[in-house]
Every structure is written in C-alpha cells, then in structure tokens.
Motif scaffolding. Structure first.
Motif, PDB file in Angstrom:
ATOM      1  N   LEU A 114     -36.114  -9.502 -29.107  1.00 36.34           N
ATOM      2  CA  LEU A 114     -37.526  -9.820 -29.294  1.00 36.34           C
ATOM      3  C   LEU A 114     -38.066 -10.669 -28.144  1.00 36.34           C
ATOM      4  O   LEU A 114     -39.214 -10.480 -27.714  1.00 36.34           O
ATOM      5  CB  LEU A 114     -37.749 -10.541 -30.618  1.00 36.34           C
ATOM      6  N   VAL A 115     -37.262 -11.579 -27.630  1.00 34.32           N
ATOM      7  CA  VAL A 115     -37.682 -12.375 -26.480  1.00 34.32           C
ATOM      8  C   VAL A 115     -37.896 -11.477 -25.272  1.00 34.32           C
ATOM      9  O   VAL A 115     -38.896 -11.611 -24.548  1.00 34.32           O
ATOM     10  CB  VAL A 115     -36.648 -13.489 -26.181  1.00 34.32           C
ATOM     11  N   ALA A 116     -36.994 -10.533 -25.051  1.00 34.18           N
ATOM     12  CA  ALA A 116     -37.145  -9.599 -23.927  1.00 34.18           C
ATOM     13  C   ALA A 116     -38.395  -8.747 -24.084  1.00 34.18           C
ATOM     14  O   ALA A 116     -39.141  -8.536 -23.118  1.00 34.18           O
ATOM     15  CB  ALA A 116     -35.897  -8.722 -23.807  1.00 34.18           C
ATOM     16  N   VAL A 117     -38.650  -8.263 -25.289  1.00 36.96           N
ATOM     17  CA  VAL A 117     -39.861  -7.472 -25.547  1.00 36.96           C
ATOM     18  C   VAL A 117     -41.103  -8.326 -25.344  1.00 36.96           C
ATOM     19  O   VAL A 117     -42.092  -7.865 -24.759  1.00 36.96           O
ATOM     20  CB  VAL A 117     -39.821  -6.867 -26.975  1.00 36.96           C
ATOM     21  N   LEU A 167     -45.745  -9.598 -21.982  1.00 35.97           N
ATOM     22  CA  LEU A 167     -46.471 -10.624 -21.249  1.00 35.97           C
ATOM     23  C   LEU A 167     -46.747 -10.190 -19.806  1.00 35.97           C
ATOM     24  O   LEU A 167     -47.763 -10.561 -19.229  1.00 35.97           O
ATOM     25  CB  LEU A 167     -45.664 -11.919 -21.256  1.00 35.97           C
ATOM     26  N   ALA A 168     -45.875  -9.382 -19.257  1.00 37.23           N
ATOM     27  CA  ALA A 168     -46.000  -8.954 -17.866  1.00 37.23           C
ATOM     28  C   ALA A 168     -46.898  -7.726 -17.696  1.00 37.23           C
ATOM     29  O   ALA A 168     -47.121  -7.294 -16.566  1.00 37.23           O
ATOM     30  CB  ALA A 168     -44.621  -8.657 -17.295  1.00 37.23           C
ATOM     31  N   GLN A 169     -47.411  -7.175 -18.761  1.00 30.93           N
ATOM     32  CA  GLN A 169     -48.192  -5.947 -18.682  1.00 30.93           C
ATOM     33  C   GLN A 169     -49.649  -6.203 -18.327  1.00 30.93           C
ATOM     34  O   GLN A 169     -50.255  -7.143 -18.820  1.00 30.93           O
ATOM     35  CB  GLN A 169     -48.142  -5.184 -20.009  1.00 30.93           C
ATOM     36  N   PRO A 218     -55.299  -7.588 -23.761  1.00 34.00           N
ATOM     37  CA  PRO A 218     -55.055  -8.130 -25.113  1.00 34.00           C
ATOM     38  C   PRO A 218     -53.574  -8.230 -25.472  1.00 34.00           C
ATOM     39  O   PRO A 218     -53.179  -9.119 -26.226  1.00 34.00           O
ATOM     40  CB  PRO A 218     -55.760  -7.148 -26.041  1.00 34.00           C
ATOM     41  N   VAL A 219     -52.772  -7.337 -24.924  1.00 33.69           N
ATOM     42  CA  VAL A 219     -51.332  -7.405 -25.217  1.00 33.69           C
ATOM     43  C   VAL A 219     -50.742  -8.665 -24.600  1.00 33.69           C
ATOM     44  O   VAL A 219     -49.932  -9.359 -25.217  1.00 33.69           O
ATOM     45  CB  VAL A 219     -50.618  -6.134 -24.698  1.00 33.69           C
ATOM     46  N   VAL A 265     -50.475 -10.456 -28.331  1.00 35.73           N
ATOM     47  CA  VAL A 265     -49.259  -9.889 -28.923  1.00 35.73           C
ATOM     48  C   VAL A 265     -48.004 -10.562 -28.363  1.00 35.73           C
ATOM     49  O   VAL A 265     -47.115 -10.963 -29.126  1.00 35.73           O
ATOM     50  CB  VAL A 265     -49.204  -8.362 -28.698  1.00 35.73           C
ATOM     51  N   ALA A 266     -47.939 -10.700 -27.051  1.00 37.66           N
ATOM     52  CA  ALA A 266     -46.743 -11.273 -26.430  1.00 37.66           C
ATOM     53  C   ALA A 266     -46.480 -12.716 -26.877  1.00 37.66           C
ATOM     54  O   ALA A 266     -45.340 -13.031 -27.236  1.00 37.66           O
ATOM     55  CB  ALA A 266     -46.847 -11.180 -24.910  1.00 37.66           C
ATOM     56  N   PRO A 267     -47.477 -13.599 -26.882  1.00 37.82           N
ATOM     57  CA  PRO A 267     -47.184 -14.959 -27.366  1.00 37.82           C
ATOM     58  C   PRO A 267     -46.756 -15.003 -28.831  1.00 37.82           C
ATOM     59  O   PRO A 267     -45.891 -15.809 -29.201  1.00 37.82           O
ATOM     60  CB  PRO A 267     -48.503 -15.710 -27.166  1.00 37.82           C
ATOM     61  N   LEU A 268     -47.325 -14.147 -29.664  1.00 39.79           N
ATOM     62  CA  LEU A 268     -46.914 -14.112 -31.065  1.00 39.79           C
ATOM     63  C   LEU A 268     -45.460 -13.680 -31.202  1.00 39.79           C
ATOM     64  O   LEU A 268     -44.690 -14.260 -31.990  1.00 39.79           O
ATOM     65  CB  LEU A 268     -47.822 -13.193 -31.869  1.00 39.79           C
TER      66      LEU A 268
END
Length: 64
Positions: free
Chosen positions: A16-19, A24-26, A32-33, A37-40
């Motif tokens: 999940l951390v890797a995802v 976050l890098a997208q 919005p991602v 989404v990434a911080p959540l």
C-alpha cells in the motif's frame, strides 16, 4: 503460524505504501489522484496497516 500472518499484514502495508507513492508521482501537481487519493492511502498504510501487522498477536488458544 501467527508470525506468517504478521508478515503478510506488514507486506500488504508495504504494498500500500508503494501504491501510495506511485499515485503521488502521477500527473501534474494539481492532479486529484496526487492530492487526495495518494495521501489517504499513505496515511492508512502508515498509521493503520503496518502498526496492526506489527502489534497483532492473533487468537491465543487456551490450554486445558
């Protein structure tokens, strides 16, 4: 046996951390991602899944 469950839970947390970091890098900075989404995902993985995997003991069997 319980040790395998803990390792599996921590492995799910690391996944999940890797995802989360991948999300976050997208895209651009205002994607919005990247902003929601990434911080959540990262907060959930770091504060819930990984500590749960480290601290969980499972059910103890009573010896009669």
């Amino acid at each position: 046996m319980d040790n395998k469950k803990n390792i599996l839970i921590v492995a799910v947390g690391v996944l999940l951390v890797a995802v989360g970091f991948f999300c976050l890098a997208q895209g651009p900075w205002d994607n919005p991602v990247s902003l929601t989404v990434a911080p959540l995902i990262l907060v959930f993985a770091f504060l819930v899944v990984v500590p749960f995997g480290i601290l969980w003991n499972g059910k103890k069997k009573k010896s009669e």
